[in-house]
Motif scaffolding. Structure first.
Motif, PDB file in Angstrom:
ATOM      1  N   ASP A 103       2.582  -1.849   3.797  1.00  0.00           N
ATOM      2  CA  ASP A 103       2.876  -2.422   2.491  1.00  0.00           C
ATOM      3  C   ASP A 103       4.372  -2.295   2.197  1.00  0.00           C
ATOM      4  O   ASP A 103       4.843  -1.238   1.816  1.00  0.00           O
ATOM      5  CB  ASP A 103       2.039  -1.729   1.404  1.00  0.00           C
ATOM      6  N   GLU A 104       5.080  -3.361   2.392  1.00  0.00           N
ATOM      7  CA  GLU A 104       6.525  -3.434   2.131  1.00  0.00           C
ATOM      8  C   GLU A 104       7.307  -2.282   2.750  1.00  0.00           C
ATOM      9  O   GLU A 104       7.923  -1.484   2.046  1.00  0.00           O
ATOM     10  CB  GLU A 104       6.789  -3.516   0.618  1.00  0.00           C
ATOM     11  N   THR A 121      -0.615  -5.900  -2.676  1.00  0.00           N
ATOM     12  CA  THR A 121      -1.019  -4.497  -2.548  1.00  0.00           C
ATOM     13  C   THR A 121      -2.519  -4.343  -2.799  1.00  0.00           C
ATOM     14  O   THR A 121      -3.203  -3.590  -2.105  1.00  0.00           O
ATOM     15  CB  THR A 121      -0.224  -3.618  -3.540  1.00  0.00           C
ATOM     16  N   GLN A 138       3.580   1.174  -0.415  1.00  0.00           N
ATOM     17  CA  GLN A 138       4.778   0.550  -0.972  1.00  0.00           C
ATOM     18  C   GLN A 138       5.721   1.611  -1.536  1.00  0.00           C
ATOM     19  O   GLN A 138       6.917   1.565  -1.331  1.00  0.00           O
ATOM     20  CB  GLN A 138       4.341  -0.422  -2.075  1.00  0.00           C
TER      21      GLN A 138
HETATM   22 MG   LIG Z   1       2.645  -4.407  -4.013  1.00  0.00          MG
END
Ligand SMILES: [Mg+2]
Ligand SMILES: Nc1ncnc2c1ncn2[C@@H]1O[C@H](COP(=O)(O)OP(=O)(O)OP(=O)(O)O)[C@@H](O)[C@H]1O
Lengths: 307, 315, 247
Positions: C172-173, C44, C86
């Motif tokens: 991000d994810e 991140t 995220q």
């Molecule tokens: Mg992360």
């Protein structure tokens, strides 16, 4: 320059500073720890003055009145916390502001009903009413010196309480980790109410200290609260140390500005222009200082690390 | 049209018609009340733009009312008593221009600093700056200081005579409609969409590429100017201005109107102003201690009754 | 093929915690380039540095051969980089459509349009429909975001990223917190973008990564220990030891 006058004005500035600190410290504690904005804090300051005035006449002693009034104000603070502040902790700041604004109207009107529209002067006992002779031609008013000493003692007492005692440790822990403190078997709600009561007592004490000089009056709370806001904004909301530094700074700037700004302006402008502009500028000085400091440090001089 | 629904139209129409009718049968009191209501509602509409739609909780908007009123009083004062010739005038357009310029400038300068901060800081700093304006006017002896300033001549506008209560009311009423419509337009525009985005999730708006600070500043200035204009009307209506008009409890009352009426709605500020003015009138006719029940009501509303009045109407 | 993103010797330290260590990375135009790595590896933080929310201590970031290391986030999105988060970050009180409108460049470029319902209305609304179509949320168009499921919020974030017309998307994810079937939907969705959109994909879900990525970089303790095509990474002994083996 007349140094006696300067000394007197510095003393006045310090006096204003410590009183501001007493009011601001409660605000900043309550905000820093409980994340609660209390506009009605100024009304508690006013109540301190009125309660003390009534007791002074009833008991015929200012000193006894103060000793009795302090716990009374503490209890009022405690009750205020339980009935108004506590239900609002989980709400946003807007609700805090509106709710405590309502509380101001209520408290001020009740004060009006009880004590009437006119102010009440508080007579000082003789031993506090005199002057202290410093040198051949410098005399300082005893009571003002006393205010400064008492105020500073309270300031250092509070710093000590918050930083070095078990209660202070719990308070600081409670601010950052509510569940952890609860896990220690301590009732967090009582702890918060105690913090609130301490803040109220300090503000009430400021009211009791100033009343013999200015008298207890209805508008006094609403005048002081904004200046106290300026103090905690400049100091960094939540920081007791910041509140102390900022209170003294603001107290000195405000007092010295009002006393000497016109003389200072006369150095580089005409007498008439100086006398016209100085009052306007000095009345705004603390706000201008606040603006200046904020443009460099948006979170105040001592932003607390916690939040 | 979305702007006004039938019920709301009815309320607006009654607000227009009844005060004038009452006035014709000799109850001029209600006309005055309605004029004051419209003026306060304009200020609330201005505050709602940033508080309701933009999420900026300003506790200092009474300052703009004061600035607007002084923008009438000061030129009129010099016109009558001399001094500062470039300012001395009774021309209403000049008054409005001055009001817009001064309140816009005050919003710009204070906004530059306030808007760097968030949350409680913002509330307190807006409060502090309005108190600065308060003390400024208290300290200027020429304009009456604490005692305030009597406005001897109302603003002069071609074809309109503000000395006539009915015309004063009509001007206030139509200004109110105008600003409600204007704010409605703004909130439906690109800018309004962005403003709501900022209120909702400021960080996300930054990463979407918006200059959040700048947009907030613009809204802040707009809002200040609207309140400044309300101040021009207020000065003309009361023909008297004092620093007391800037006091922070006035700002609190404005906030009360916006919140009670329901934030981020077109009619909310008007509902809030109606309730406030009626409460003030009714309560203060019962007791001079009307702040007591008013304060209790405020606390009750905050503790138990959220969402404002227009949430009842919109159902 | 050309590099769209090139990172040289990037370092970032959070008061002793090394989040990025001497990191070099190139992302090719048109690729889905995955970054995998254990929790706390610095994924991140890397995305935030590319996007300008966090500034590196040293090193350089080039986007289309321009040094963008010190350019802050709100200007980054104008250059053509966009990211998702995220932890879902959308405008909850607004509708799905409004969220996407805000993400389009037309709204941003006409942000000082005060009095008209937005300019290029048709263009913007078509764009909204297109992006919602891509992620399969078209029915939710006028729903408030607050009423969406978590999975739909994740899709909305992708739709917002698409609406920005970014040349490089940093995801991000995107599968974080999704159930198995939602994960499959998300994989299918990203698969549709494959070849059309350059994506830097940070992801924990190995199946997703190996299904989607053209190239994979493995990040461990702030360092990239391997970069290559999925097959090579799967069999890389260093990677197996440091990362896959441990799972
Ligand atoms: Mg992360
Ligand atoms: N703002 C910050 N301040 C201090 N330390 C930070 C900060 N941001 C990240 N870190 C630390 O840097 C390291 C890398 O964090 P990062 O969030 O980039 O990891 P990640 O690979 O994204 O992890 P995850 O898989 O859990 O999302 C962690 O040890 C984290 O605690």
């Amino acid at each position: 320059m007349d140094y006696t006058l300067l000394l007197i004005q510095v003393l006045n500035g310090l006096q204003l500073g410590v009183l501001l600190f007493l009011v601001a410290s409660g605000l900043t504690l309550v905000f820093g720890i409980l994340d609660f904005v209390n506009l009605a804090h100024g009304s508690i300051y006013m109540l301190g003055a009125f309660v003390c005035a009534s007791l002074t006449y009833a008991l015929d002693s200012y000193l006894l009145a103060v000793i009795l009034a302090l716990p009374i104000i503490g209890i009022i603070g405690y009750v205020f916390e339980v009935f108004l502040a506590r239900p609002l902790y989980s709400r946003d700041h807007l609700d805090h502001v509106l709710g405590t604004f309502g509380a101001i109207l209520v408290i001020d009107t009740i004060a009006h009903l009880i004590w009437g529209p006119a102010g009440i002067a508080i007579p000082l006992p003789n031993y506090l009413d005199g002057q202290i002779k410093i040198s051949e031609n410098i005399e300082l008013p005893t009571f003002r010196v006393l205010i400064i000493i008492v105020g500073l003692l309270a300031a250092f007492g509070l710093l000590w309480l918050v930083n070095f005692t078990r209660l202070g440790m719990l308070i600081r822990a409670g601010a950052s980790n509510r569940t952890m403190v609860s896990a220690l078997g301590i009732d967090i709600r009582t702890l918060f109410a105690i913090v609130f009561a301490i803040g109220a007592t300090l503000a009430g004490m400021a009211g009791m200290l100033i009343a013999p000089i200015t008298e207890a009056s209805l508008g006094m709370g609403n005048n002081v609260i904004i200046t106290a806001f300026v103090v905690i904004i400049v100091g960094g909301i939540g920081s007791v140390k910041g509140a102390l530094v900022a209170a003294l700074l603001i107290g000195l700037i405000d007092t010295l500005g009002r006393a000497f700004l016109d003389d200072f302006f006369k150095i580089f402008m005409s007498t008439a222009a100086a006398e016209n502009s100085a009052p306007a500028i000095s009345s705004m000085s603390i706000y201008l200082i606040m603006a200046l400091i904020l443009s460099f440090k948006p979170n105040g001089l001592f932003p607390p690390r916690l939040r | 049209m979305q702007f006004i629904k039938p019920l709301k139209f009815f309320i607006l129409a009654s607000l227009l018609v009844f005060p004038i009718l009452f006035n014709q049968i000799g109850m001029s009191f209600y006309l005055d009340l309605a004029t004051r209501l419209c003026i306060l509602a304009i200020a609330a509409v201005g505050l709602n733009l940033i508080l309701g739609y933009g999420g900026m909780i300003s506790f200092g908007h009474a300052a703009y009312l004061g600035l607007g009123a002084y923008a009438v009083g000061i030129p009129a004062h010099h016109w009558l008593y001399g001094g500062l010739d470039f300012l001395a005038t009774t021309n209403g357009f000049v008054h409005i221009l001055i009001a817009i310029a001064i309140s816009g400038l005050f919003a710009l300068l204070t906004g530059l600093i306030c808007l760097k901060t968030k949350g409680v800081y913002f509330i307190m700093i807006t409060m502090a700056f309005s108190q600065m304006a308060y003390y400024l006017f208290v300290s200027i002896e020429e304009y009456g200081g604490d005692d305030g300033l009597v406005i001897n001549t109302r603003s002069e506008i071609p074809l309109i005579n503000l000395d006539d209560p009915i015309q004063m009311f009509l001007v206030s009423f139509s200004s109110l409609i105008f600003f409600m419509w204007l704010v409605h337009l703004i909130t439906k525009s690109n800018f309004g969409l962005i403003l709501s985005g900022i209120k909702d999730n400021e960080a996300r708006m930054v990463s979407l590429g918006y200059n959040v600070y700048f947009h907030k500043l613009i809204a802040f200035i707009f809002s200040g100017i609207i309140c400044g204009f309300a101040g021009v009307l207020l000065g003309n209506f009361t023909t008297f201005i004092s620093p007391e008009m800037i006091d922070w409890s006035r700002s609190g009352e404005l906030m009360f109107m916006v919140i009670l009426g329901g934030v981020a709605t077109v009619m909310g500020p008007l509902f809030g102003a109606i309730v406030f003015v009626i409460l003030e009138e009714v309560l203060s006719s019962i007791t001079i201690y009307w702040h007591l029940p008013f304060g209790l009501l405020l606390i009750t509303v905050v503790l138990f009754f959220r969402g404002g009045l227009s949430s009842l109407f919109s159902k | 093929m050309q590099n769209i993103l090139k990172i040289k010797n990037l370092n970032k330290n959070f008061g002793g915690v090394i989040a990025t260590k001497n990191l070099n990375l190139s992302v090719l135009d048109g690729d889905i380039h995955a970054i995998i790595g254990p929790n706390g590896a610095g994924k991140t933080t890397l995305v935030s540095q590319i996007f300008g929310q966090v500034f590196p201590d040293s090193g350089q970031i080039f986007f289309q051969n321009i040094d963008v290391t010190q350019i802050s986030e709100y200007k980054k999105s104008r250059l053509g980089i966009n990211r998702t988060f995220q932890i879902t970050s959308v405008m909850k009180s607004m509708t799905v459509s409004e969220n996407i409108q805000l993400a389009t460049d037309k709204i941003r470029e006409n942000s000082l349009n005060f009095f008209t319902t937005f300019t290029n209305k048709n263009y913007v609304l078509e764009k909204v429909d297109f992006c919602l179509g891509q992620v399969g949320l078209i029915e939710a168009n006028n729903q408030p975001v607050a009423s969406l499921s978590h999975g739909d919020c994740r899709k909305l974030e992708i739709a917002m990223a698409l609406a920005s017309d970014a040349k490089l998307l940093l995801l991000d994810e995107p599968m974080a917190g999704l159930g198995p079937s939602e994960t499959q939907e998300m994989i299918a969705l990203l698969n549709k973008l494959k070849g059309k959109q350059t994506i830097l994909l940070v992801e924990h879900d190995m199946d997703a990564v190996f299904a989607l990525a053209d190239r994979i970089s493995v990040l461990v303790s702030g360092e990239i220990i391997a970069t290559g095509e999925p097959n090579n990474i799967r069999h890389d002994s260093k990677v197996q030891k440091a990362y896959l083996g441990e799972a």
